[in-house]
Every structure is written in C-alpha cells, then in structure tokens.
Scaffold this motif. Structure first.
Motif, PDB file in Angstrom:
ATOM      1  N   VAL A  19       0.705  -1.161  -0.070  1.00 38.00           N
ATOM      2  CA  VAL A  19      -0.140   0.386  -0.033  1.00 38.00           C
ATOM      3  C   VAL A  19       0.725   1.126   0.199  1.00 38.00           C
ATOM      4  O   VAL A  19       1.684   2.102   0.922  1.00 38.00           O
ATOM      5  CB  VAL A  19      -1.171   0.489   1.710  1.00 38.00           C
ATOM      6  CG1 VAL A  19      -2.226   0.856   1.557  1.00 38.00           C
ATOM      7  CG2 VAL A  19      -2.324  -1.022   1.589  1.00 38.00           C
ATOM      8  N   LEU A  20       0.836   2.092  -0.573  1.00 41.12           N
ATOM      9  CA  LEU A  20       1.130   3.317  -1.169  1.00 41.12           C
ATOM     10  C   LEU A  20       0.787   4.911  -1.155  1.00 41.12           C
ATOM     11  O   LEU A  20      -0.831   4.223  -1.578  1.00 41.12           O
ATOM     12  CB  LEU A  20       1.936   3.369  -3.241  1.00 41.12           C
ATOM     13  CG  LEU A  20       2.744   4.612  -2.974  1.00 41.12           C
ATOM     14  CD1 LEU A  20       4.032   4.789  -2.405  1.00 41.12           C
ATOM     15  CD2 LEU A  20       2.220   4.592  -4.605  1.00 41.12           C
ATOM     16  N   ASN A  27      -4.528  11.680  -3.220  1.00 39.87           N
ATOM     17  CA  ASN A  27      -5.816  10.841  -2.836  1.00 39.87           C
ATOM     18  C   ASN A  27      -6.697  12.067  -1.692  1.00 39.87           C
ATOM     19  O   ASN A  27      -7.329  11.401  -1.317  1.00 39.87           O
ATOM     20  CB  ASN A  27      -5.739   9.782  -2.256  1.00 39.87           C
ATOM     21  CG  ASN A  27      -5.290   8.312  -3.114  1.00 39.87           C
ATOM     22  OD1 ASN A  27      -4.170   8.039  -2.916  1.00 39.87           O
ATOM     23  ND2 ASN A  27      -6.093   8.341  -3.826  1.00 39.87           N
ATOM     24  N   PHE A  97     -15.070  -5.483  -5.167  1.00 38.55           N
ATOM     25  CA  PHE A  97     -14.028  -5.336  -4.192  1.00 38.55           C
ATOM     26  C   PHE A  97     -12.684  -4.615  -3.718  1.00 38.55           C
ATOM     27  O   PHE A  97     -12.154  -4.492  -4.850  1.00 38.55           O
ATOM     28  CB  PHE A  97     -13.585  -6.957  -4.146  1.00 38.55           C
ATOM     29  CG  PHE A  97     -13.095  -6.913  -2.663  1.00 38.55           C
ATOM     30  CD1 PHE A  97     -13.911  -7.447  -1.555  1.00 38.55           C
ATOM     31  CD2 PHE A  97     -11.788  -7.332  -2.416  1.00 38.55           C
ATOM     32  CE1 PHE A  97     -13.673  -7.557  -0.459  1.00 38.55           C
ATOM     33  CE2 PHE A  97     -11.041  -7.721  -1.159  1.00 38.55           C
ATOM     34  CZ  PHE A  97     -11.559  -8.125  -0.126  1.00 38.55           C
ATOM     35  N   PHE A  99      -9.760  -3.099  -2.281  1.00 38.89           N
ATOM     36  CA  PHE A  99      -8.543  -3.711  -2.286  1.00 38.89           C
ATOM     37  C   PHE A  99      -8.061  -3.014  -1.053  1.00 38.89           C
ATOM     38  O   PHE A  99      -7.652  -3.524   0.079  1.00 38.89           O
ATOM     39  CB  PHE A  99      -7.412  -3.005  -3.445  1.00 38.89           C
ATOM     40  CG  PHE A  99      -5.860  -3.598  -2.550  1.00 38.89           C
ATOM     41  CD1 PHE A  99      -5.391  -4.543  -2.381  1.00 38.89           C
ATOM     42  CD2 PHE A  99      -4.998  -2.248  -2.074  1.00 38.89           C
ATOM     43  CE1 PHE A  99      -4.565  -4.911  -2.334  1.00 38.89           C
ATOM     44  CE2 PHE A  99      -3.918  -2.645  -1.644  1.00 38.89           C
ATOM     45  CZ  PHE A  99      -3.577  -3.946  -1.655  1.00 38.89           C
ATOM     46  N   THR A 100      -8.447  -1.179  -0.954  1.00 39.31           N
ATOM     47  CA  THR A 100      -7.740  -1.423   0.637  1.00 39.31           C
ATOM     48  C   THR A 100      -9.065  -1.043   1.708  1.00 39.31           C
ATOM     49  O   THR A 100      -8.648  -1.052   2.820  1.00 39.31           O
ATOM     50  CB  THR A 100      -8.028   0.938  -0.062  1.00 39.31           C
ATOM     51  OG1 THR A 100      -8.954   0.844  -0.627  1.00 39.31           O
ATOM     52  CG2 THR A 100      -6.285   1.013  -0.693  1.00 39.31           C
ATOM     53  N   LEU A 127      -4.227   1.089  -9.568  1.00 37.28           N
ATOM     54  CA  LEU A 127      -4.484  -0.195 -10.355  1.00 37.28           C
ATOM     55  C   LEU A 127      -3.618  -1.447  -9.118  1.00 37.28           C
ATOM     56  O   LEU A 127      -2.703  -1.212  -9.141  1.00 37.28           O
ATOM     57  CB  LEU A 127      -3.813  -1.043 -11.640  1.00 37.28           C
ATOM     58  CG  LEU A 127      -3.998  -2.156 -12.219  1.00 37.28           C
ATOM     59  CD1 LEU A 127      -5.322  -2.407 -12.452  1.00 37.28           C
ATOM     60  CD2 LEU A 127      -3.753  -2.319 -13.719  1.00 37.28           C
ATOM     61  N   GLY A 130      -7.226  -5.541  -9.690  1.00 35.60           N
ATOM     62  CA  GLY A 130      -7.973  -5.122 -10.780  1.00 35.60           C
ATOM     63  C   GLY A 130      -9.744  -5.068 -10.935  1.00 35.60           C
ATOM     64  O   GLY A 130     -10.580  -4.734 -11.539  1.00 35.60           O
ATOM     65  N   GLU A 131     -10.087  -4.754  -9.855  1.00 33.22           N
ATOM     66  CA  GLU A 131     -11.468  -5.415  -9.652  1.00 33.22           C
ATOM     67  C   GLU A 131     -12.373  -3.652  -9.733  1.00 33.22           C
ATOM     68  O   GLU A 131     -12.920  -3.334 -10.674  1.00 33.22           O
ATOM     69  CB  GLU A 131     -11.341  -5.560  -7.859  1.00 33.22           C
ATOM     70  CG  GLU A 131     -11.254  -6.600  -6.906  1.00 33.22           C
ATOM     71  CD  GLU A 131     -12.118  -7.481  -7.546  1.00 33.22           C
ATOM     72  OE1 GLU A 131     -13.172  -7.387  -7.415  1.00 33.22           O
ATOM     73  OE2 GLU A 131     -11.796  -8.913  -7.443  1.00 33.22           O
ATOM     74  N   ALA A 132     -12.007  -2.495  -9.527  1.00 26.99           N
ATOM     75  CA  ALA A 132     -12.504  -1.269  -9.599  1.00 26.99           C
ATOM     76  C   ALA A 132     -12.347  -1.736 -11.435  1.00 26.99           C
ATOM     77  O   ALA A 132     -13.691  -1.184 -11.740  1.00 26.99           O
ATOM     78  CB  ALA A 132     -11.643   0.083  -9.354  1.00 26.99           C
TER      79      ALA A 132
END
Ligand code: 5GP
Length: 194
Positions: A19-20, A27, A97, A99-100, A127, A130-132
């Motif tokens: 996680v970045l 953001n 789903f 990720f974060t 990315l 790839g869910e979003a």
C-alpha cells in the motif's frame, strides 16, 4: 524516470509492501498542475482510440479523469459508491471488492449518460488487483458501450490487475508502474516513456 515517478519518490509514503499513500497530490490534497500533466499524458496515449467518454469512480479517480477529459475534449462520468436519492432512473450497477477497505460494495451509474456506440476510456488512480477497473468495464459494457482502454495513474505491477485485464483483452496505459516497494524505497518498471 517520468514526472509522476519523480513525484512519487518525493512525496509518496510506503505504508506496507502493498500500500502506497499519495495524499499529498492525489488522494487527499490534489495538485492541479500535476493532474493537468497526467491528463495530457492520457490524452496522448489514447489519442488514436476514438474515445467519446471517460468513466471513472469516485472520489480519487475524478481529478485525473477530468483533466484527461479536458485534454481529449470528452465528458467525464463517475460511478458512485453510495446510492444517491436523485440517481434512480435506469441505474446500472456492478459489484466491486475494495483492495484498501477489504469489503465488497456496489457502484452505479445512470444509463442516461452512457449510450450504445460510445467508446469509453476507464480512468482510475491505482491499479492493484483490477477489481475497480473490471467493475467499470462491466458497467460500460452493460450499457452497450465499448471499452476503448484503461488509463491508470499508479499501477502496482507486482499485483495481478494488469495481467487480469490484459487477459480480458483491454489496452492498459499506466503513467507510473511500481515494480516493488518496501521500507528501503520504491522501484519502478524500467522502460516506461519519459
Ligand atoms: P483494485 O480494484 O485494482 O484491486 O484496487 C484499485 C483501487 O483500490 C483504487 O481505486 C484505489 O482507490 C485503491 N487502491 C489500491 N491500492 C492502493 C494503494 O496502494 N494506495 C491507495 N491510496 N489506494 C489504493
């Protein structure tokens, strides 16, 4: 190293190996000059793809998407993560789903703004798996539109998103591609456009 990769090195915070945090320019606080440069870069990379509309997801996809829309001269539509009282007619939905957040949610758009025979450029901030991006492609295709490509601001190339979307046949362009990251620093995929 390109302009975005330099900025990530200057201001990105590696929260873990996966996680970045880039809340200094994308953001949370947004740097409009950087967004303008990102928009121009997307426009250059997708200029031959006949894009008629951009589709993104709230909230962090909106800034880069708007600047890409400005550079390409096309409207920008964003999928909502929460149901809106004013958004009910011809609603198209897709499950995603996160990720974060590690939870499933439903995203939606009004079919009124996405018609058959449109060519849609999907834009998102990150990315990972790839869910979003997949959910946005599904929304576009359920509206009868074609996906012209997927533009990503920051791709974490060590996760499976690109592979999955390429297998589905989509063109993907990411402005920064992270090969790996840890407490010692961030490495980018070599050979990206300067
Ligand atoms: P995916 O759906 O590809 O698994 O994850 C992409 C989405 O999760 C993006 O819309 C983004 O908001 C969020 N995301 C994934 N990885 C990161 C990350 O490392 N940092 C931040 N800030 N967001 C991320």
């Amino acid at each position: 190293m390109n302009f975005l990769e330099k900025r990530i090195l200057q201001e990105g915070i590696v929260l873990s190996d996966t996680v970045l945090k880039v809340d200094a320019f994308l953001n949370h606080q947004i740097d409009p000059l950087l967004m303008k440069e990102i928009g121009a870069e997307f426009a250059e990379r997708f200029k031959e793809d006949g894009v008629t509309k951009i589709l993104t997801i709230e909230s962090s996809g909106i800034a880069p998407a708007v600047f890409a829309g400005l550079a390409l001269g096309v409207p920008v539509l964003f999928a909502r993560k929460k149901k809106s009282l004013t958004l009910h007619e011809g609603l198209l939905t897709s499950k995603v789903f996160s990720f974060t957040k590690q939870e499933e949610s439903e995203i939606s758009i009004s079919s009124k703004f996405l018609r058959r025979n449109e060519r849609v450029l999907i834009i998102d901030d990150f990315l990972a798996h790839g869910e979003a991006a997949s959910a946005l492609c599904e929304l576009a295709e359920n509206a009868g539109a074609a996906v012209a490509g997927i533009g990503i601001v920051i791709e974490k190339s060590f996760q499976q998103g690109r592979e999955k979307l390429e297998q589905e046949g989509y063109k993907i362009e990411s402005i920064a591609r992270i090969q790996s990251m840890n407490e010692n620093g961030i490495q980018f995929v070599c050979g990206e456009k300067e």
